[in-house]
Design an enzyme around this catalytic site. Structure first.
Site, PDB file in Angstrom:
ATOM      1  CG  ASP A 197       1.032 -91.803 -32.163  1.00  0.00           C
ATOM      2  OD1 ASP A 197       1.165 -92.770 -32.932  1.00  0.00           O
ATOM      3  OD2 ASP A 197       1.424 -91.807 -30.980  1.00  0.00           O
ATOM      4  CD  GLU A 264      -1.885 -95.734 -34.005  1.00  0.00           C
ATOM      5  OE1 GLU A 264      -1.382 -96.868 -34.000  1.00  0.00           O
ATOM      6  OE2 GLU A 264      -1.472 -94.831 -33.270  1.00  0.00           O
TER       7      GLU A 264
HETATM    8  C1  GLC Z   1       1.410 -95.429 -32.185  1.00  0.00           C
HETATM    9  C2  GLC Z   1       2.565 -95.472 -33.143  1.00  0.00           C
HETATM   10  C3  GLC Z   1       3.626 -96.348 -32.553  1.00  0.00           C
HETATM   11  C4  GLC Z   1       4.081 -95.735 -31.265  1.00  0.00           C
HETATM   12  C5  GLC Z   1       2.907 -95.516 -30.332  1.00  0.00           C
HETATM   13  C6  GLC Z   1       3.278 -94.597 -29.211  1.00  0.00           C
HETATM   14  O1  GLC Z   1       0.802 -96.662 -32.029  1.00  0.00           O
HETATM   15  O2  GLC Z   1       2.125 -95.897 -34.392  1.00  0.00           O
HETATM   16  O3  GLC Z   1       4.716 -96.511 -33.415  1.00  0.00           O
HETATM   17  O4  GLC Z   1       5.030 -96.563 -30.648  1.00  0.00           O
HETATM   18  O5  GLC Z   1       1.822 -94.904 -30.974  1.00  0.00           O
HETATM   19  O6  GLC Z   1       3.414 -93.292 -29.689  1.00  0.00           O
END
Ligand code: GLC
Ligand code: CA
Length: 524
Positions: A197, A264
């Site tokens: 994440d 991500e």
């Molecule tokens: C990432 C996740 C999202 C979340 C954020 C904070 O972007 O995909 O859903 O709210 O991180 O953890």
């Protein structure tokens, strides 16, 4: 553009499917999806859709302030999803079906209910600053400053997201070793990798300097203007992140079985994006490539995305593509119903590993959520920014609750107005589901699509129809996509392996063929 095929690792030839566990299958009628429900439905992934791997969004104990992206215990399962035994059953059932399982790992922040946050001895596990003024101008992605006062009111702590999600201090080696133990915990249970994440947020400017104002503030759908007003050069992606990624990679590589690291990374400068593979390909295996999201169905922008990626990607590294996820408005609404089918053709035929977000294979539109029904904390803090519309329950059949939950249950989000279930779509040749199934079958059978090189072929010097070739040895496939409202002709000949119009499947195109608006074909 020519790359050495190296399909030795499973994740290079795999198609991933993202499950948002709250919304996929509820076994016990509390209206929230769970592991037993997921285990029961795995056959769909193996036999109906026929993907190779699942990524499961967070299921760890959590106060659910951000629906699981606020973790209060990294080494357990929230009771709402089951328990560790239910997880183990899910994992071994998936492995029995030859499906890999990748779990979400949330390293940038914990929940404020994590015992670490209230442990006085672990104050330096988070980012605290004293003072009467805000420590700097950093903004929370979810609105407001990225700093809140601690419980005793004396100092500020950093939270890139909600105040309930305090950022960990990754410059403290104790944090690194505690968090690495959480990776080992899940690797020891047998997971096949991690989706990390907000991966490059873990390392920030150690001096916490102010971000400069943005030269050209980003605009567009669901961009928080207050956040977009700054150039995010200090609150994320400090170069020290590369060392951390290398250490994470060393850890996962010490396990057998080609564990995969997916990151991500919202980074749209191709050279910077490519740097997350690591100089010696020793960081992330797959930094998510989000370039199709802003490109929409603009053929020029998609061409630039393909060229940008192919020019930037290091030799030996493998690309990936995504169209949607649990943070983005549903593609069928963002792009349009027909357009989303053409986009699916691209997703599954471009060079690289695709990830399908659950429900996109059914063409789910963004559900309209009335003000009173908004559940997403972002939507509650900033009206209009909610992500509930892309998180509504999976629709399995035309029965009550669309088969997502027992009939008497009340799903945590409305099932949606779209009667687009798996069962219904299987019986309709022109459904999204049958298009995805066909594309996945064609992909699996064609070495050119699985591992071949890619070359853009522009016809008459125009970007539309978007045309590209994939080849591997003697196997050649050409994809032609009319990304416009107008019919367009193509002179390419070949057998239609798949395409948005099922009437064309297995037929031949000869000479000049008229493609309907938003029609895409995959030709042998
Ligand atoms: C990432 C996740 C999202 C979340 C954020 C904070 O972007 O995909 O859903 O709210 O991180 O953890
Ligand atoms: Ca449940």
């Amino acid at each position: 553009m020519v790359t050495e095929p190296q399909m030795t690792e499973w994740w290079r030839s795999a198609v991933f499917y993202q499950i948002y566990p709250r919304s996929w299958a509820d076994s016990n009628g509390d209206g929230i999806g769970d592991f037993d429900g997921m285990t029961d439905r795995l056959g769909y992934l193996r036999d109906v859709l026929r993907v190779d791997a699942v990524w499961v969004s967070p299921f760890y104990p959590s106060p659910q302030a951000d629906f699981g992206y606020d973790v209060s215990d990294y080494c357990d399962v929230d009771p709402m999803f089951g328990d560790l035994a239910a997880f183990d059953r899910f994992l071994s059932a998936a492995h029995d079906l030859d499906l890999k399982v990748v779990v979400d790992w949330v390293p940038n922040h914990t929940s404020n209910q994590h015992p670490w946050f209230s442990d006085g001895d672990k104050r330096d596990w988070y980012v605290w600053r004293n003072g009467s003024e805000l420590p700097n101008n950093w903004k929370s992605v979810f609105g407001g400053p990225a700093w809140s006062r601690g419980p005793d009111g004396d100092a500020w702590y950093l939270h890139s997201f909600l105040p309930e999600q305090p950022d960990l201090n990754w410059r403290n080696p104790a944090v690194e070793s505690a968090m690495f133990e959480t990776l080992e915990f899940w690797l020891d249970r047998g997971v096949d990798g991690f989706r990390i994440d907000v991966a490059h947020r873990c390392m920030k400017d150690p001096l916490l300097r102010d971000n400069p104002p943005a030269v050209e503030p980003a605009t567009g759908y669901k961009i928080n203007p207050e956040y977009a007003a700054f150039e995010h050069i200090h609150d994320l992606a400090h170069p020290d992140i590369h060392g951390l990624f290398r250490r994470i990679r060393t850890l996962v590589d010490s396990y057998p079985g080609d564990k995969v690291l997916i990151g991500e990374i919202h980074e749209y400068d191709w050279r910077v994006w490519a740097s997350y593979y690591g100089r010696d390909l020793d960081e992330l295996h797959l930094p998510f490539n989000f370039s199709l999201l802003p490109a929409g169905v603009d053929p020029d922008a998609i061409m630039r995305a393909i060229e940008g990626l192919e020019a930037a990607i290091p030799t030996g590294a493998w690309p990936n593509w995504v169209l949607g996820n649990h943070d983005e408005p549903r593609i069928a609404t963002r792009l349009g119903h027909e357009q989303s089918k053409a986009a699916a053709v691209l997703l599954l035929t471009l060079r690289g590993t695709p990830t399908i977000y659950y429900g996109d294979e059914l063409g789910f539109p963004e559900a309209q959520i009335g003000t009173a029904a908004v559940r997403d904390p972002w939507g509650l803090r900033m009206p209009g920014f909610g992500r509930d519309g892309c998180r509504t329950p999976m629709q399995w059949d035309a029965g009550p609750n669309a088969g997502f939950a027992p009939p008497e249950a009340e799903p945590w989000l409305p099932v949606g107005h779209h009667a687009q279930s798996v069962a219904t779509q299987l019986s309709r040749p022109d459904s999204h589901l049958n298009l995805y199934r066909r594309l996945l079958d064609v992909r699996r059978a064609a070495p050119a699509l699985m591992e071949g090189s890619v070359r853009l072929l522009s016809q008459w010097g125009r970007p539309n129809p978007l045309t590209f070739e994939r080849w591997f040895g003697d196997d050649r496939v050409v994809v032609v996509a009319n990304l416009s409202e107008e019919p367009v002709t193509t002179d390419l000949a070949g057998t239609v392996l798949a395409g948005t119009d099922p009437h064309r499947w297995d037929s031949r195109l000869e000479g000049s063929t008229m493609l309907a608006p938003w029609e895409a074909v995959v030709l042998s």
